[in-house]
Design an enzyme around this catalytic site. Structure first.
Site, PDB file in Angstrom:
ATOM      1  N   TYR A 154       0.864  -1.188   0.000  1.00  0.00           N
ATOM      2  CA  TYR A 154       0.000   0.000   0.000  1.00  0.00           C
ATOM      3  C   TYR A 154       0.895   1.231   0.000  1.00  0.00           C
ATOM      4  O   TYR A 154       1.564   1.526   0.985  1.00  0.00           O
ATOM      5  CB  TYR A 154      -0.906  -0.020   1.232  1.00  0.00           C
ATOM      6  CG  TYR A 154      -1.975   1.054   1.293  1.00  0.00           C
ATOM      7  CD1 TYR A 154      -2.114   2.021   0.300  1.00  0.00           C
ATOM      8  CD2 TYR A 154      -2.863   1.095   2.355  1.00  0.00           C
ATOM      9  CE1 TYR A 154      -3.097   2.995   0.367  1.00  0.00           C
ATOM     10  CE2 TYR A 154      -3.867   2.058   2.437  1.00  0.00           C
ATOM     11  CZ  TYR A 154      -3.976   3.006   1.438  1.00  0.00           C
ATOM     12  OH  TYR A 154      -4.955   3.970   1.512  1.00  0.00           O
TER      13      TYR A 154
ATOM     14  N   LYS B  82      -1.377  -1.272  -4.101  1.00  0.00           N
ATOM     15  CA  LYS B  82      -2.458  -0.295  -4.073  1.00  0.00           C
ATOM     16  C   LYS B  82      -1.790   1.060  -4.088  1.00  0.00           C
ATOM     17  O   LYS B  82      -1.216   1.495  -3.089  1.00  0.00           O
ATOM     18  CB  LYS B  82      -3.320  -0.466  -2.825  1.00  0.00           C
ATOM     19  CG  LYS B  82      -4.439   0.571  -2.682  1.00  0.00           C
ATOM     20  CD  LYS B  82      -5.174   0.385  -1.358  1.00  0.00           C
ATOM     21  CE  LYS B  82      -6.354   1.324  -1.217  1.00  0.00           C
ATOM     22  NZ  LYS B  82      -5.995   2.737  -1.142  1.00  0.00           N
TER      23      LYS B  82
END
Length: 303
Positions: A137, A165
Site C-alpha cells: 500500500y 495499491k
C-alpha cells in the site's frame, strides 16, 4: 486465474460504530449486505476508510471477523494489517489468514522516518507470517514514505507479493509500477479522483474510499473502460469528481459526510471517531445536495 478476483471495483470498508462510538457487529453486517447487493468485486477492510489508526488491536481483529463471517466466499476480501509495530501487524495478519481472507495489505511504517531497508524488512516480516498473497500500500501523502519502482521490484521477488495499491496522485506512478510488474502483478488505482486516468495508464482495478457512497458510478466507469468508451468514462469521472469535492467541502470529515449519506440511504453505520470531525448542523442541507448530485449522475449514466 489467481489474480482475476482482484480486478474491478473494491470499496474501502468504512468503520461501523454504534451510537456510543464502539465497533458495532450489527452495523458492520449491514454495510456488508449493502455492498454485496451493489455487486462490487470485494472489500478492503481496515484501511484509512476503516479508521484503523484510531482503533485498538482487538477492535481491528473484531472488524476483520465480522466482515469475514458475512462475506467470506461471496466476494474478494483484502485485510489491511498495517500497524505502528511489526508485532501488531503480524498478529493482525495471522488473524486475517485464519479467517480466510484472500490477501493482506499494509501501509509502510508511520511516524519514524525509516530507511528503505527497514521498510523492506517490515513488509517482508508480515509477508512471511502467513501463506496469503500480499499487496503493498503506497500512500505517501499520509505516511510520508514513497515506494520506489526499485523497491517494488525487489519485493516482487517474493512470489506472495501480487501487487500494489497505489494512492499517490501522479498517474505516472501507476504506469511505472505496472511496467515493473507486468501482467503478473495487480496495480490498484488509489485516488478516486483519477480512477479513469489510472485505469487507462495500466491499473487493473481500484480500491477507493468514496466507492461506498456511490458504487454505481464506479461500477459504470469500470464498464465504460472495459468497453473502450473513454469519452463516456471521462464524463462520469467528471461527475464523480464534482461529488468528491462536495464531500470534502463541509465541516465534517469526508468519512462523516459519507456515513450520513449512507444513513439517509437506510444504512446507519454511525459517525466517525475523534479526532475526525462529525457533521455539523450547517452540513445538513448540503448533504441533501450531495445526495441529489449522486442520484442525478446515476440516472444519467447507469439507467
Amino acid at each position: 486465474m489467481r489474480l482475476e478476483k482482484f480486478h474491478g471495483i473494491i470499496p474501502a470498508f468504512y468503520a461501523c460504530y454504534d451510537d456510543q462510538g464502539d465497533i458495532s457487529e450489527a452495523r458492520t453486517k449491514d454495510l456488508c449486505d449493502y455492498l454485496y447487493e451493489k455487486q462490487v468485486q470485494g472489500v478492503y477492510v481496515g484501511g484509512s476508510s476503516g479508521e484503523c489508526i484510531y482503533q485498538s488491536l482487538d477492535e481491528r481483529k473484531a472488524v476483520l471477523s465480522y466482515v469475514a463471517n458475512q462475506l467470506k466466499g461471496k466476494m474478494t476480501l483484502i485485510a489491511h494489517v498495517g500497524a505502528p509495530s511489526t508485532r501488531d501487524s503480524i498478529e493482525l495478519a495471522k488473524h486475517a489468514a485464519a479467517l480466510g481472507y484472500d490477501a493482506l495489505s499494509a501501509i509502510p511504517p508511520i511516524y519514524f522516518k525509516l530507511p528503505d531497508r527497514a521498510v523492506y524488512k517490515y513488509w517482508s516480516d508480515i509477508i512471511e507470517a502467513t501463506p496469503l498473497d500480499f499487496i503493498i500500500y503506497n500512500i505517501p501523502q499520509t505516511t510520508g514514505y514513497t515506494l520506489t519502482p526499485s523497491l517494488f521490484e525487489k519485493l516482487l521477488t517474493n512470489k506472495k507479493v501480487i501487487g500494489v495499491k497505489n494512492s499517490s496522485m501522479p498517474t505516472m506512478d501507476i504506469e511505472r509500477f505496472k511496467k515493473v510488474g507486468g501482467d503478473n502483478v495487480i496495480v490498484f488505482n488509489g485516488p478516486d479522483e483519477q480512477y479513469v486516468a489510472g485505469r487507462i495508464m495500466g491499473a487493473d482495478g481500484g480500491i477507493g474510499g468514496t466507492y461506498g457512497a456511490m458504487p454505481e458510478l464506479f461500477l459504470q466507469a469500470n464498464v465504460f473502460i472495459q468497453q473502450g468508451k473513454f469519452e463516456e468514462a471521462k464524463l462520469i469521472q467528471s461527475d464523480i469528481n464534482d461529488i468528491i469535492i462536495a464531500l470534502c467541502s463541509l465541516n465534517g470529515s469526508m468519512y462523516a459526510v459519507i456515513k450520513e449519506v449512507l444513513k439517509r440511504r437506510g444504512v446507519n453505520i454511525g459517525s466517525v471517531r475523534g479526532p475526525l470531525e462529525g457533521i455539523s448542523s450547517e452540513d445538513e442541507g448540503q448533504i441533501d445536495n450531495i445526495m441529489k448530485m449522486i442520484d442525478q449522475a446515476i440516472n444519467r449514466f447507469c439507467k
